[in-house]
Design an enzyme around this catalytic site. Structure first.
Site, mmCIF file in Angstrom:
data_model
loop_
_atom_site.group_PDB
_atom_site.id
_atom_site.type_symbol
_atom_site.label_atom_id
_atom_site.label_comp_id
_atom_site.label_asym_id
_atom_site.label_seq_id
_atom_site.Cartn_x
_atom_site.Cartn_y
_atom_site.Cartn_z
ATOM 1 N N ASN A 277 6.816 62.244 -36.134
ATOM 2 C CA ASN A 277 6.475 62.783 -35.093
ATOM 3 C C ASN A 277 7.184 64.418 -34.485
ATOM 4 O O ASN A 277 8.318 64.657 -35.495
ATOM 5 C CB ASN A 277 6.622 62.123 -33.674
ATOM 6 C CG ASN A 277 7.806 61.584 -33.815
ATOM 7 O OD1 ASN A 277 8.932 62.126 -33.209
ATOM 8 N ND2 ASN A 277 7.512 60.160 -33.781
ATOM 9 N N ASP B 115 4.847 54.207 -34.334
ATOM 10 C CA ASP B 115 4.147 52.177 -33.939
ATOM 11 C C ASP B 115 3.457 51.759 -35.363
ATOM 12 O O ASP B 115 3.310 50.790 -35.421
ATOM 13 C CB ASP B 115 2.637 52.947 -33.027
ATOM 14 C CG ASP B 115 3.739 53.067 -31.049
ATOM 15 O OD1 ASP B 115 4.593 52.259 -31.134
ATOM 16 O OD2 ASP B 115 3.147 54.007 -30.567
ATOM 17 N N LYS C 261 3.459 60.533 -56.421
ATOM 18 C CA LYS C 261 2.455 61.486 -55.540
ATOM 19 C C LYS C 261 1.306 60.794 -56.041
ATOM 20 O O LYS C 261 0.662 61.018 -56.912
ATOM 21 C CB LYS C 261 2.741 62.732 -55.558
ATOM 22 C CG LYS C 261 2.382 63.939 -54.793
ATOM 23 C CD LYS C 261 2.668 65.259 -55.274
ATOM 24 C CE LYS C 261 2.169 66.029 -54.271
ATOM 25 N NZ LYS C 261 2.409 67.635 -54.505
ATOM 26 N N ILE D 42 10.366 48.067 -31.616
ATOM 27 C CA ILE D 42 12.315 47.587 -31.028
ATOM 28 C C ILE D 42 12.904 46.842 -29.396
ATOM 29 O O ILE D 42 13.653 45.988 -29.561
ATOM 30 C CB ILE D 42 13.166 48.678 -31.212
ATOM 31 C CG1 ILE D 42 12.660 48.429 -33.199
ATOM 32 C CG2 ILE D 42 14.650 48.052 -31.600
ATOM 33 C CD1 ILE D 42 13.164 50.183 -33.423
ATOM 34 N N PHE E 35 12.451 54.657 -23.023
ATOM 35 C CA PHE E 35 11.946 56.019 -22.680
ATOM 36 C C PHE E 35 10.213 55.651 -22.767
ATOM 37 O O PHE E 35 10.496 54.887 -23.647
ATOM 38 C CB PHE E 35 12.741 57.354 -23.547
ATOM 39 C CG PHE E 35 13.610 58.479 -23.422
ATOM 40 C CD1 PHE E 35 14.510 57.142 -22.610
ATOM 41 C CD2 PHE E 35 13.797 59.414 -22.770
ATOM 42 C CE1 PHE E 35 16.011 58.114 -22.378
ATOM 43 C CE2 PHE E 35 14.850 60.118 -22.512
ATOM 44 C CZ PHE E 35 15.532 59.753 -22.427
ATOM 45 N N LYS F 74 5.533 50.185 -19.307
ATOM 46 C CA LYS F 74 6.514 49.936 -20.065
ATOM 47 C C LYS F 74 7.518 49.192 -19.655
ATOM 48 O O LYS F 74 7.735 48.146 -20.439
ATOM 49 C CB LYS F 74 6.271 51.498 -21.352
ATOM 50 C CG LYS F 74 5.441 52.031 -22.074
ATOM 51 C CD LYS F 74 5.377 52.644 -23.078
ATOM 52 C CE LYS F 74 4.473 53.301 -22.961
ATOM 53 N NZ LYS F 74 4.592 54.214 -23.589
ATOM 54 N N LYS G 26 8.329 45.351 -21.456
ATOM 55 C CA LYS G 26 9.438 45.869 -22.245
ATOM 56 C C LYS G 26 10.943 45.259 -21.356
ATOM 57 O O LYS G 26 11.649 44.784 -22.541
ATOM 58 C CB LYS G 26 9.224 46.561 -22.743
ATOM 59 C CG LYS G 26 8.363 47.288 -23.455
ATOM 60 C CD LYS G 26 8.255 48.704 -24.372
ATOM 61 C CE LYS G 26 7.379 49.162 -24.871
ATOM 62 N NZ LYS G 26 7.727 50.338 -26.309
HETATM 63 O O1 PMT Z 1 14.118 64.215 -29.242
HETATM 64 P P1 PMT Z 1 13.943 64.698 -28.367
HETATM 65 O O2 PMT Z 1 12.775 66.464 -29.394
HETATM 66 O O3 PMT Z 1 14.274 65.719 -27.912
HETATM 67 O O4 PMT Z 1 12.376 64.262 -28.045
HETATM 68 C C1 PMT Z 1 12.749 63.870 -26.743
HETATM 69 C C2 PMT Z 1 11.593 62.861 -26.683
HETATM 70 C C3 PMT Z 1 10.523 63.427 -26.450
HETATM 71 C C4 PMT Z 1 11.632 62.249 -28.197
HETATM 72 C C5 PMT Z 1 12.527 61.037 -25.016
HETATM 73 O O5 PMT Z 1 12.286 62.299 -24.703
HETATM 74 C C6 PMT Z 1 10.953 60.461 -25.351
HETATM 75 O O6 PMT Z 1 10.145 60.121 -24.781
HETATM 76 N N1 PMT Z 1 11.749 59.228 -25.958
HETATM 77 C C7 PMT Z 1 10.138 58.516 -26.349
HETATM 78 C C8 PMT Z 1 9.577 58.231 -26.718
HETATM 79 C C9 PMT Z 1 8.106 57.119 -27.704
HETATM 80 O O7 PMT Z 1 8.366 56.855 -28.341
HETATM 81 O O8 PMT Z 1 8.197 56.835 -26.816
HETATM 82 P P2 PMT Z 1 6.874 55.493 -26.674
HETATM 83 O O9 PMT Z 1 6.316 55.792 -24.891
HETATM 84 O O10 PMT Z 1 5.641 55.718 -27.937
HETATM 85 O O11 PMT Z 1 7.329 54.359 -26.830
HETATM 86 C C10 PMT Z 1 8.598 53.515 -25.585
HETATM 87 C C11 PMT Z 1 9.703 53.098 -25.280
HETATM 88 O O12 PMT Z 1 9.629 52.450 -26.770
HETATM 89 C C12 PMT Z 1 10.636 53.872 -26.852
HETATM 90 O O13 PMT Z 1 12.085 54.048 -25.161
HETATM 91 C C13 PMT Z 1 10.905 54.267 -27.741
HETATM 92 O O14 PMT Z 1 11.910 54.494 -28.414
HETATM 93 C C14 PMT Z 1 10.357 52.965 -27.957
HETATM 94 N N2 PMT Z 1 9.652 51.527 -29.008
HETATM 95 C C15 PMT Z 1 8.073 52.580 -29.513
HETATM 96 C C16 PMT Z 1 7.614 51.869 -30.482
HETATM 97 C C17 PMT Z 1 8.159 51.127 -31.148
HETATM 98 N N3 PMT Z 1 7.840 50.854 -32.796
HETATM 99 N N4 PMT Z 1 9.849 51.116 -31.261
HETATM 100 C C18 PMT Z 1 9.914 51.264 -29.966
HETATM 101 O O15 PMT Z 1 11.519 50.884 -29.701
#
Ligand code: PMT
Length: 404
Positions: free
Chosen positions: A211, A280, A290, A308, A326, A340, A344
């Site tokens: 991403n 995800d 390849k 996580i 986040f 979330k 979570k």
């Molecule tokens: O890195 P930058 O370029 O500065 O950009 C910042 C950012 C946009 C990445 C940051 O501000 C941000 O939003 N981070 C969270 C991105 C994300 O994956 O969001 P989500 O809504 O998909 O996930 C929700 C939360 O679950 C997040 O805290 C994520 O770390 C966590 N997660 C998600 C999926 C997964 N399999 N395991 C997780 O722990």
């Protein structure tokens, strides 16, 4: 940064080393951030660089001899010592380090050092054999035992063509140490675990799913946590960013690697902030060779990665920790973030609208809304540096309430 340094009196001791010219840049940076910089130069320092340079860059008087010819400031060492919020000695020569280790009081810098109760940072710079000599090392140990912060010099080719430790530390690192010294430290003695950046999920040796995360948000959080006194571990997906000074960085590539590292490191952390953008899903099959264009399928079979943050929210010791997530959303921002937050089991969630200009992935700024069970706080559109500081302010408030 400006907020931390503005109006703070920094006494800057410059001693006799070829690196003296480098700290002219440091003084200029500090003055631009509105710190009040008083430079004291030893006699040998004045052979390497003119006092006028520091006077022009700091906009302040530069001090040299213990007593001015006109005896206008007979107690300069006491006045400077009392006014100081911080004393930085850079570059610190072997001679100055030896004199300070023995409590000498024979020039303006050494007397000011003895008379101040402000924190003292010493940045050695000298030939590597001089630096590694037992006498210098023992003197440095003494300074550390006095409570001075002695910063390890960098290694590399020296002006004298020797190669080894002894080069003046770079400004980026010195700056972080100065900021930590001058900041409030709500996290002193606390271990904070932060995740940053993207994960990469291999398709074959050439291709991967990932991403747009640059890691900037997470790295800014790591810097802010270090300044706040924390012991910081940063679990980072692939980025081009330098490891922030004073932070332990563990580099991972895939979501599964991030999962196992975070689970292990979370045991000792009391605060966890998950700003990483974790994939995800991952391809069900990783091809060892390849995949040729002619053989590639137009659809890719995927399987779910571990969530996580969700797992952290279910741990038996969950209530002993502060857990911050986040959310990167592009529609129904607050509603999705709230889901979330609850699912979570988080203390709060920081949500950014990734479709808004100057917010989310890649850019240096962000516009975050902090959501907890009761409140919604809209942070201003500002730098990721400042956003990180504000997020940690909220964490510090929770910590304070918990430890009451
Ligand atoms: O890195 P930058 O370029 O500065 O950009 C910042 C950012 C946009 C990445 C940051 O501000 C941000 O939003 N981070 C969270 C991105 C994300 O994956 O969001 P989500 O809504 O998909 O996930 C929700 C939360 O679950 C997040 O805290 C994520 O770390 C966590 N997660 C998600 C999926 C997964 N399999 N395991 C997780 O722990």
């Amino acid at each position: 940064m400006a907020k931390i340094l503005a109006g703070k009196r920094i006494i800057f001791g410059v001693t006799g080393s070829i690196a003296a010219f480098k700290v002219a840049g440091w003084v200029s940076h500090l003055a631009k951030e509105e710190a009040l910089v008083s430079v004291i130069m030893t006699e040998s320092a004045q052979r390497f660089i003119a006092p006028l340079t520091f006077a022009a860059l700091s906009g302040e008087k530069v001090y040299g001899a213990m007593f001015a010819d006109d005896m206008s400031e007979p107690m300069a060492h006491i006045d400077l010592a009392q006014a100081a919020s911080l004393l930085v000695i850079a570059p610190a020569s072997a001679q100055t380090i030896a004199r300070l280790a023995h409590g000498m009081a024979d020039d303006l810098l050494s007397t000011t050092v003895l008379a101040t109760r402000a924190p003292i940072i010493v940045c050695p710079a000298m030939n590597s054999k001089m630096y590694l000599h037992q006498a210098t090392q023992e003197n440095i140990t003494k300074l550390r035992n006095f409570g001075y912060i002695v910063v390890d010099p960098d290694s590399g080719m020296m002006a004298c063509k020797d190669d080894g430790p002894g080069r003046l530390v770079e400004w980026d690192s010195a700056q972080e140490i100065i900021l930590r010294c001058l900041s409030d430290k709500p996290f002193l003695g606390k271990k904070i675990l932060i995740t940053a950046g993207p994960t990469r999920e291999a398709i074959d040796p050439a291709r991967f799913l990932s991403n747009r995360s640059s890691g900037k948000m997470g790295y800014a959080l790591a810097r802010a946590a270090y300044r706040g006194g924390a012991d910081v571990t940063l679990v980072s997906g692939p980025t081009t960013l330098e490891c922030p000074y004073g932070v332990e960085r563990i580099e991972v590539e895939t979501a599964e690697e991030m999962y196992s590292t975070v689970m292990e490191k979370s045991r000792e952390a009391s605060i966890i902030i998950k700003s990483a953008a974790v994939s995800d899903f991952r391809p069900t099959e990783i091809h060892t060779q390849k995949v040729k264009k002619d053989n590639i399928k137009t659809s890719l079979e995927l399987q779910a990665n571990p969530d996580i943050l969700f797992e952290l929210g279910q741990q038996a010791d969950r209530n002993d920790k502060i857990l911050v997530g986040f959310a990167a959303e592009s529609a129904n921002i607050e509603k999705e973030a709230r889901k979330k937050l609850t699912r979570k089991n988080l203390d709060f969630i920081a949500v950014n609208n990734i479709k808004e200009e100057g917010s989310g992935f890649g850019v240096d700024t962000n516009k975050i809304t902090l959501i907890d069970a009761e409140d919604t706080i809209h942070l201003p559109h500002t730098s990721k540096e400042e956003t990180a500081r504000l997020i940690l302010e909220s964490v510090a408030t929770i910590l304070k309430n918990k430890t009451r």
